[in-house]
Scaffold this motif. Sequence first.
Motif, mmCIF file in Angstrom:
data_model
loop_
_atom_site.group_PDB
_atom_site.id
_atom_site.type_symbol
_atom_site.label_atom_id
_atom_site.label_comp_id
_atom_site.label_asym_id
_atom_site.label_seq_id
_atom_site.Cartn_x
_atom_site.Cartn_y
_atom_site.Cartn_z
ATOM 1 N N THR B 4 37.579 92.352 20.143
ATOM 2 C CA THR B 4 38.790 92.666 20.864
ATOM 3 C C THR B 4 38.623 93.852 21.787
ATOM 4 O O THR B 4 38.324 93.694 22.954
ATOM 5 C CB THR B 4 39.952 92.924 19.911
ATOM 6 O OG1 THR B 4 39.750 92.124 18.771
ATOM 7 C CG2 THR B 4 41.245 92.521 20.545
ATOM 8 N N ARG B 68 32.609 87.704 29.882
ATOM 9 C CA ARG B 68 34.053 87.892 29.894
ATOM 10 C C ARG B 68 34.659 87.328 31.182
ATOM 11 O O ARG B 68 35.711 86.714 31.179
ATOM 12 C CB ARG B 68 34.357 89.385 29.748
ATOM 13 C CG ARG B 68 35.816 89.720 29.521
ATOM 14 C CD ARG B 68 36.398 89.034 28.325
ATOM 15 N NE ARG B 68 35.905 89.459 27.045
ATOM 16 C CZ ARG B 68 36.253 90.569 26.438
ATOM 17 N NH1 ARG B 68 37.056 91.398 27.007
ATOM 18 N NH2 ARG B 68 35.786 90.844 25.252
ATOM 19 N N VAL B 72 37.760 84.458 32.045
ATOM 20 C CA VAL B 72 38.951 84.750 32.831
ATOM 21 C C VAL B 72 39.151 83.688 33.907
ATOM 22 O O VAL B 72 40.218 83.561 34.486
ATOM 23 C CB VAL B 72 38.810 86.160 33.441
ATOM 24 C CG1 VAL B 72 39.986 86.515 34.301
ATOM 25 C CG2 VAL B 72 38.651 87.174 32.327
ATOM 26 N N ILE B 119 38.771 91.656 39.161
ATOM 27 C CA ILE B 119 38.589 91.730 37.713
ATOM 28 C C ILE B 119 37.453 92.695 37.375
ATOM 29 O O ILE B 119 37.556 93.486 36.432
ATOM 30 C CB ILE B 119 38.320 90.331 37.134
ATOM 31 C CG1 ILE B 119 39.525 89.432 37.367
ATOM 32 C CG2 ILE B 119 38.030 90.412 35.656
ATOM 33 C CD1 ILE B 119 39.239 87.971 37.167
ATOM 34 N N PHE B 123 37.570 95.938 35.000
ATOM 35 C CA PHE B 123 36.613 96.180 33.921
ATOM 36 C C PHE B 123 35.958 97.540 34.064
ATOM 37 O O PHE B 123 35.927 98.342 33.144
ATOM 38 C CB PHE B 123 35.515 95.117 33.941
ATOM 39 C CG PHE B 123 35.904 93.824 33.302
ATOM 40 C CD1 PHE B 123 36.997 93.742 32.457
ATOM 41 C CD2 PHE B 123 35.170 92.681 33.530
ATOM 42 C CE1 PHE B 123 37.351 92.558 31.867
ATOM 43 C CE2 PHE B 123 35.513 91.483 32.946
ATOM 44 C CZ PHE B 123 36.602 91.427 32.113
#
Lengths: 208, 253
Positions: B4, B68, B72, B119, B123
Motif C-alpha cells: 500500500t 505502478r 494506472v 502521473i 509519483f
Amino acid sequence: MAHIPDGILSAPVLIGGGALCIGGLALALKGLDERDIPKTAILSAGFFVVSLVAVPIGPTSVHLLLGGLAGLILGLGAFPAIFVGLLLQALFFGMGGLTSLGVNTVNMALPGVLLALAARPLMAQAPTSRCVALAGMVGALSVLGTAALLCLSLWLSSPAYAPTLAIIAATYLPLAAAEGVITALIAGYLGKVKPEALFAGTLPEPAE
Amino acid sequence: MSETFGSLRLSGNARLDALDARTRVLAAFAAIVCVLVLRSPLALLCALAISLALIPLAGLSIGRVLRRLAHVEGFLVILVVLLPFTVAGAPIAHIGPLALSQEGLHLSVLLLLRANLSILILFTLLSGMEPVSSAHALARLGVPAKLVHLVLFSARYVTLIGEEARRLHDSLRARAFVPRTSRHTARTLAHFFGQLLVKALERAERVDEAMRCRAFNGRFPLLSTSTFGARDAAFVGLLACALALILLADRIA
C-alpha cells in the motif's frame, strides 16, 4: 476506472469541476459539526478500504465506487468523504490526478448524494425488503450517474471524444449491476446488525 | 492491500524530504499544469525523459514505478486505442474496414504522453510524503481546517481499518472462500464490507467518546517545523528554469 487522470480534460471543464467541487465541499462542511469530523473521517477511511477490494465479475473484477452507499450513510458528508478518498488515492497510488481532482469528486459524489437524499424519505417508513431494494437502486443508479457525468466531462472537453463515449459508458454497466447487488446486500446486513447506520442521527445530517 | 503506502520508495531518506511540504505540493501542481499546456510530442518526450531520470534522485525504484504506471493505465487504454480510428482525418493505414487517421493518432499519442507524465510527476514529487505533512501543507496553503482534519483522521485510520480488513479477509480464506461470480460471493463480500463499516462506525464512536473525554473541541493545533528555506528556493529556481525551457522548446517546435 472512474478516475480521469490529468491531461485528458480541457481547462474550462477542470475549472468548472473544481468550482462545483469547492461548492459541494463548502456546503457539506458547513453542515458538519466540528465534533463530527472523527466519525466522518473514520467512515471515509472505511469506504476507502472497501473500494480497494476487488469484486469478481465473470473473467475480470471491479472495484466498487460506493457513491450510493456513502450517500445513504453519510448524506451530504459523502462529498468530503469521497474527496478525501480521491486525494489519498492520488497521493498514495497516483490514481486519478491533481488537476482533475475536482471533476472526479463531483462525478463520483454528486449522483450518490442526490439519489440518497431522494431515497431517504421513501426509505424512512418502508418495510425492510423495500429498503433493501431502494438501496440497491441508489447504488446502481449512482454508478450510471457517475458514468453519465464522466461522459459529459469528456464530451465538454473535446468533440473528438464523442464517438468513444458509448463504449466508455458501456464498460460501466457490469459495475452498475455489481454495485447495485452489493449495495442492496450491505444495506440488508446493516439493517440487521446496526440499523442506525443508515441515515443515523449519530451521523451528520445534511445542512438544513 | 499488501503493497500500500510508500512502497514505491527504495530508501527512506530521499533528498525531497528535506523540502518544505508546501514546496512539493505547489511544484507538483505547477509541473502538471505546465505538462497540460505542452502541444508538441517532442517537448513531451523530452519532459518524459527528464522525469524518468529524476525517479532515482527522488529515491524511487524505476521498476516499481513502471509497474505502478501500468496499473494506472486502465482509463487511458480505451481512449488511446479508439481515438486513432474515431477522429476524422487523413487516413494513413487501414486495418480491415477501419481507417487509422493521422489526427487521431497524434491526439492519442499526446494524451498518452501527457497523462503518464502527470502521473510520473505525482509519483516523483508527492509519493512517500507523510500524510501528516501533506495535511499540514494543505492547512498552511489555506485549506479550511475542517477539511484538513478530515484528511488527517482518514489517513490515520485507513491503515488501521486496512488491518481490520486483512484480518476479516484472512478469516474468509481460512474458511476456503474463493471469490467467484456467484450469489454466495456477493453475499459474503457484502457481509464483509458491511462488517468492516460497522467496525469503522463503532471505532468512530469509541474514538469520539475518548476525544470528548480529553476535551477535544474540534481543533488540532498543527505544529509543523518545516519552513521555506534556501534549499526550497534552489529547488523552485531549478524547476522554474526547467519548465520555462520545456515551454520555450514547445513553442519553437
